[in-house]
Design a protein around this motif. Structure first.
Motif, PDB file in Angstrom:
ATOM      1  N   GLU A 247      32.647  25.604 -22.441  1.00 50.78           N
ATOM      2  CA  GLU A 247      33.168  24.530 -21.582  1.00 50.78           C
ATOM      3  C   GLU A 247      33.701  23.379 -22.426  1.00 50.78           C
ATOM      4  O   GLU A 247      34.749  22.798 -22.110  1.00 50.78           O
ATOM      5  CB  GLU A 247      32.087  24.022 -20.629  1.00 50.78           C
ATOM      6  N   ILE A 248      32.992  23.043 -23.498  1.00 49.43           N
ATOM      7  CA  ILE A 248      33.445  21.963 -24.387  1.00 49.43           C
ATOM      8  C   ILE A 248      34.846  22.262 -24.900  1.00 49.43           C
ATOM      9  O   ILE A 248      35.764  21.435 -24.796  1.00 49.43           O
ATOM     10  CB  ILE A 248      32.473  21.780 -25.575  1.00 49.43           C
ATOM     11  N   VAL A 249      35.033  23.464 -25.431  1.00 47.99           N
ATOM     12  CA  VAL A 249      36.322  23.841 -26.020  1.00 47.99           C
ATOM     13  C   VAL A 249      37.417  23.856 -24.956  1.00 47.99           C
ATOM     14  O   VAL A 249      38.521  23.329 -25.168  1.00 47.99           O
ATOM     15  CB  VAL A 249      36.223  25.205 -26.734  1.00 47.99           C
ATOM     16  N   GLU A 250      37.117  24.441 -23.810  1.00 46.94           N
ATOM     17  CA  GLU A 250      38.141  24.531 -22.762  1.00 46.94           C
ATOM     18  C   GLU A 250      38.560  23.147 -22.283  1.00 46.94           C
ATOM     19  O   GLU A 250      39.752  22.879 -22.094  1.00 46.94           O
ATOM     20  CB  GLU A 250      37.638  25.376 -21.593  1.00 46.94           C
ATOM     21  N   ARG A 251      37.615  22.258 -22.112  1.00 49.46           N
ATOM     22  CA  ARG A 251      37.976  20.923 -21.639  1.00 49.46           C
ATOM     23  C   ARG A 251      38.788  20.158 -22.679  1.00 49.46           C
ATOM     24  O   ARG A 251      39.753  19.447 -22.342  1.00 49.46           O
ATOM     25  CB  ARG A 251      36.725  20.150 -21.223  1.00 49.46           C
ATOM     26  N   LEU A 252      38.441  20.300 -23.941  1.00 48.01           N
ATOM     27  CA  LEU A 252      39.197  19.625 -24.996  1.00 48.01           C
ATOM     28  C   LEU A 252      40.613  20.192 -25.118  1.00 48.01           C
ATOM     29  O   LEU A 252      41.606  19.451 -25.116  1.00 48.01           O
ATOM     30  CB  LEU A 252      38.472  19.754 -26.337  1.00 48.01           C
ATOM     31  N   ILE A 253      40.711  21.513 -25.228  1.00 49.09           N
ATOM     32  CA  ILE A 253      42.015  22.136 -25.495  1.00 49.09           C
ATOM     33  C   ILE A 253      42.910  22.122 -24.263  1.00 49.09           C
ATOM     34  O   ILE A 253      44.122  21.845 -24.369  1.00 49.09           O
ATOM     35  CB  ILE A 253      41.831  23.576 -26.024  1.00 49.09           C
ATOM     36  N   TYR A 254      42.353  22.362 -23.102  1.00 45.09           N
ATOM     37  CA  TYR A 254      43.189  22.378 -21.896  1.00 45.09           C
ATOM     38  C   TYR A 254      43.652  20.974 -21.515  1.00 45.09           C
ATOM     39  O   TYR A 254      44.686  20.818 -20.852  1.00 45.09           O
ATOM     40  CB  TYR A 254      42.461  23.049 -20.734  1.00 45.09           C
ATOM     41  N   ALA A 255      42.915  19.949 -21.942  1.00 48.32           N
ATOM     42  CA  ALA A 255      43.402  18.573 -21.756  1.00 48.32           C
ATOM     43  C   ALA A 255      44.682  18.368 -22.567  1.00 48.32           C
ATOM     44  O   ALA A 255      45.637  17.733 -22.098  1.00 48.32           O
ATOM     45  CB  ALA A 255      42.332  17.572 -22.178  1.00 48.32           C
ATOM     46  N   LEU A 256      44.716  18.903 -23.792  1.00 49.30           N
ATOM     47  CA  LEU A 256      45.929  18.858 -24.613  1.00 49.30           C
ATOM     48  C   LEU A 256      47.065  19.606 -23.934  1.00 49.30           C
ATOM     49  O   LEU A 256      48.201  19.124 -23.838  1.00 49.30           O
ATOM     50  CB  LEU A 256      45.671  19.483 -25.988  1.00 49.30           C
ATOM     51  N   VAL A 257      46.763  20.814 -23.479  1.00 52.07           N
ATOM     52  CA  VAL A 257      47.779  21.694 -22.897  1.00 52.07           C
ATOM     53  C   VAL A 257      48.402  21.066 -21.649  1.00 52.07           C
ATOM     54  O   VAL A 257      49.633  21.056 -21.489  1.00 52.07           O
ATOM     55  CB  VAL A 257      47.155  23.067 -22.546  1.00 52.07           C
ATOM     56  N   ASN A 258      47.572  20.531 -20.783  1.00 51.94           N
ATOM     57  CA  ASN A 258      48.074  19.972 -19.525  1.00 51.94           C
ATOM     58  C   ASN A 258      48.983  18.774 -19.784  1.00 51.94           C
ATOM     59  O   ASN A 258      50.057  18.647 -19.187  1.00 51.94           O
ATOM     60  CB  ASN A 258      46.907  19.569 -18.627  1.00 51.94           C
ATOM     61  N   GLU A 259      48.574  17.901 -20.717  1.00 53.17           N
ATOM     62  CA  GLU A 259      49.422  16.746 -21.031  1.00 53.17           C
ATOM     63  C   GLU A 259      50.700  17.205 -21.746  1.00 53.17           C
ATOM     64  O   GLU A 259      51.775  16.632 -21.536  1.00 53.17           O
ATOM     65  CB  GLU A 259      48.659  15.742 -21.898  1.00 53.17           C
ATOM     66  N   GLY A 260      50.572  18.256 -22.561  1.00 49.79           N
ATOM     67  CA  GLY A 260      51.753  18.825 -23.203  1.00 49.79           C
ATOM     68  C   GLY A 260      52.764  19.328 -22.183  1.00 49.79           C
ATOM     69  O   GLY A 260      53.987  19.196 -22.366  1.00 49.79           O
ATOM     70  N   ALA A 261      52.271  19.887 -21.083  1.00 50.20           N
ATOM     71  CA  ALA A 261      53.166  20.371 -20.022  1.00 50.20           C
ATOM     72  C   ALA A 261      53.902  19.206 -19.367  1.00 50.20           C
ATOM     73  O   ALA A 261      55.099  19.310 -19.061  1.00 50.20           O
ATOM     74  CB  ALA A 261      52.365  21.152 -18.980  1.00 50.20           C
ATOM     75  N   TYR A 262      53.214  18.088 -19.159  1.00 48.11           N
ATOM     76  CA  TYR A 262      53.885  16.893 -18.634  1.00 48.11           C
ATOM     77  C   TYR A 262      54.976  16.416 -19.606  1.00 48.11           C
ATOM     78  O   TYR A 262      56.080  16.040 -19.201  1.00 48.11           O
ATOM     79  CB  TYR A 262      52.878  15.759 -18.421  1.00 48.11           C
ATOM     80  N   ILE A 263      54.664  16.407 -20.896  1.00 46.58           N
ATOM     81  CA  ILE A 263      55.597  15.959 -21.927  1.00 46.58           C
ATOM     82  C   ILE A 263      56.852  16.828 -21.952  1.00 46.58           C
ATOM     83  O   ILE A 263      57.975  16.327 -22.089  1.00 46.58           O
ATOM     84  CB  ILE A 263      54.878  15.941 -23.299  1.00 46.58           C
ATOM     85  N   LEU A 264      56.664  18.129 -21.783  1.00 45.21           N
ATOM     86  CA  LEU A 264      57.812  19.046 -21.714  1.00 45.21           C
ATOM     87  C   LEU A 264      58.652  18.767 -20.481  1.00 45.21           C
ATOM     88  O   LEU A 264      59.887  18.694 -20.553  1.00 45.21           O
ATOM     89  CB  LEU A 264      57.311  20.498 -21.661  1.00 45.21           C
ATOM     90  N   GLU A 265      57.977  18.605 -19.369  1.00 48.77           N
ATOM     91  CA  GLU A 265      58.666  18.399 -18.093  1.00 48.77           C
ATOM     92  C   GLU A 265      59.490  17.106 -18.108  1.00 48.77           C
ATOM     93  O   GLU A 265      60.582  17.038 -17.541  1.00 48.77           O
ATOM     94  CB  GLU A 265      57.630  18.343 -16.972  1.00 48.77           C
ATOM     95  N   GLU A 266      58.969  16.093 -18.779  1.00 45.10           N
ATOM     96  CA  GLU A 266      59.653  14.803 -18.844  1.00 45.10           C
ATOM     97  C   GLU A 266      60.757  14.763 -19.897  1.00 45.10           C
ATOM     98  O   GLU A 266      61.489  13.778 -19.990  1.00 45.10           O
ATOM     99  CB  GLU A 266      58.631  13.700 -19.140  1.00 45.10           C
ATOM    100  N   GLY A 267      60.852  15.823 -20.711  1.00 44.64           N
ATOM    101  CA  GLY A 267      61.875  15.855 -21.752  1.00 44.64           C
ATOM    102  C   GLY A 267      61.523  15.031 -22.980  1.00 44.64           C
ATOM    103  O   GLY A 267      62.388  14.782 -23.826  1.00 44.64           O
ATOM    104  N   ILE A 268      60.262  14.613 -23.107  1.00 47.42           N
ATOM    105  CA  ILE A 268      59.829  13.871 -24.297  1.00 47.42           C
ATOM    106  C   ILE A 268      59.864  14.797 -25.509  1.00 47.42           C
ATOM    107  O   ILE A 268      60.275  14.403 -26.605  1.00 47.42           O
ATOM    108  CB  ILE A 268      58.407  13.295 -24.101  1.00 47.42           C
TER     109      ILE A 268
END
Length: 338
Positions: A247-268
């Motif tokens: 759970e520790i690993v999933e919460r840490l890494i998936y937090a990165l992934v989810n924000e990365g998806a926002y960054i892609l969507e916004e064209g950053i």
């Protein structure tokens, strides 16, 4: 190399340079004042670069009469070792300035990655969500060494709390103080503040999330930190629970992934692989995992989304808002990379 450096106390000594890179204190008023001075003395056509790690490059450029010549060059610490160079393209940055800066990055053997302007750019915007989860995990029952241990066993060069101690906890504290004003609804554990209020800023003060017997940099668990955490749990009314390393690993890494998806969507970021390069070359992400976005692809975006939806039902679940791009790709059975 040191012989190529000519120190000076007067800014005017740099007036004929082709590029100047500012690295003053990370505060907007200080940055803008420096750029007003550089604007007045630098020759026409010189590139005015800022090493800011989070601040608005457009606002810095607006302090000059030549915003087309202003660009972000965010070097990563220690700059003589870390290969990553975030090149931040402002709204008015000239194409020639961007191209020249990218070429310079390669000449000095960096890996330049282009980012648009947003708070934290690519790397630090994502790491904020990662750090947010690390503190929520402490709230819920983890010790600093359990969080860091799980991250390291998974393959990260160091865990989030050790990383904070190395970087200096007062830096994150300053950013949080700014966040409390700018984004009062942004959710944080106040544990990080409690640590800093005790003067525990990390390795440089000999104590942070861990204790350090300087000059040795090895983190030593500290009972005082355990007490601060226990007191804070009582303060917020949280009963500690057992949290698995998974759970520790999933919460840490998936937090990165989810924000990365926002960054892609916004064209950053232009592409998922750019985000992966940021983490591989600037944040100690394990090469064999391929970067956070590539790793998510290997897990399966449907599985990542399902885990995030599960976290929404848990402690501080309201901070988990699945990025629309992640939802779309998961439903279509697609990947971030190709």
């Amino acid at each position: 190399c040191m012989g190529l450096i000519t120190p000076a106390l007067d800014l005017a000594a740099a007036k004929d340079a082709d590029i100047v890179i500012e690295a003053v204190f990370e505060r907007m008023d200080v940055k803008q004042e420096m750029f007003r001075k550089l604007d007045a003395i630098m020759k026409p056509g010189a590139i005015l670069a800022t090493n800011t790690s989070t601040l608005d490059v457009n606002a810095i450029a607006a302090a000059t009469q030549r915003p087309q010549d202003v660009i972000g060059t965010h070097f990563f610490s220690p700059a003589n070792v870390m290969r990553l160079l975030e090149v931040v393209r402002g709204a008015k940055t000239g194409k020639d300035v961007l191209a020249t800066t990218l070429k310079l990055g390669k000449q000095i053997k960096k890996v330049p990655v282009v980012s648009g302007v947003c708070d934290g750019f690519i790397g630090n915007r994502m790491i904020e969500k990662y750090g947010q989860q690390s503190l929520f995990l402490l709230d819920e029952g983890c010790s600093p060494q359990q969080v860091d241990g799980a991250a390291q066993k998974w393959g990260l060069a160091m865990g989030p709390l050790t990383m904070g101690d190395m970087a200096g906890l007062d830096i994150g504290w300053e950013i949080r103080k700014r966040r409390y004003v700018e984004r009062p609804n942004f959710a944080y554990s106040k544990l990080g503040d409690r640590i800093c209020e005790r003067g525990r800023y990390g390795q440089k003060t000999g104590k942070g999330w861990y204790r350090y017997a300087l000059p040795d940099r090895k983190p030593i668990p500290d009972p005082e930190v355990d007490q601060i955490i226990a007191d804070y749990r009582r303060e917020i009314g949280v009963k500690p629970r057992q949290v698995s390393d998974q759970e520790i690993v999933e919460r840490l890494i998936y937090a990165l992934v989810n924000e990365g998806a926002y960054i892609l969507e916004e064209g950053i970021a232009l592409r998922a692989s750019d985000i992966d390069m940021v983490y591989l070359t600037g944040y100690g992400f394990p090469a064999y995992r391929g970067g956070p976005m590539f790793y998510a692809d290997t897990v399966g975006l449907d599985q990542v989304l399902a885990a995030i939806q599960g976290f929404q039902k848990g402690y501080m679940g309201e901070v988990w808002k699945p990025a629309p791009l992640l939802v779309k790709l998961a439903r279509e059975g697609k990947r971030f990379n190709g």
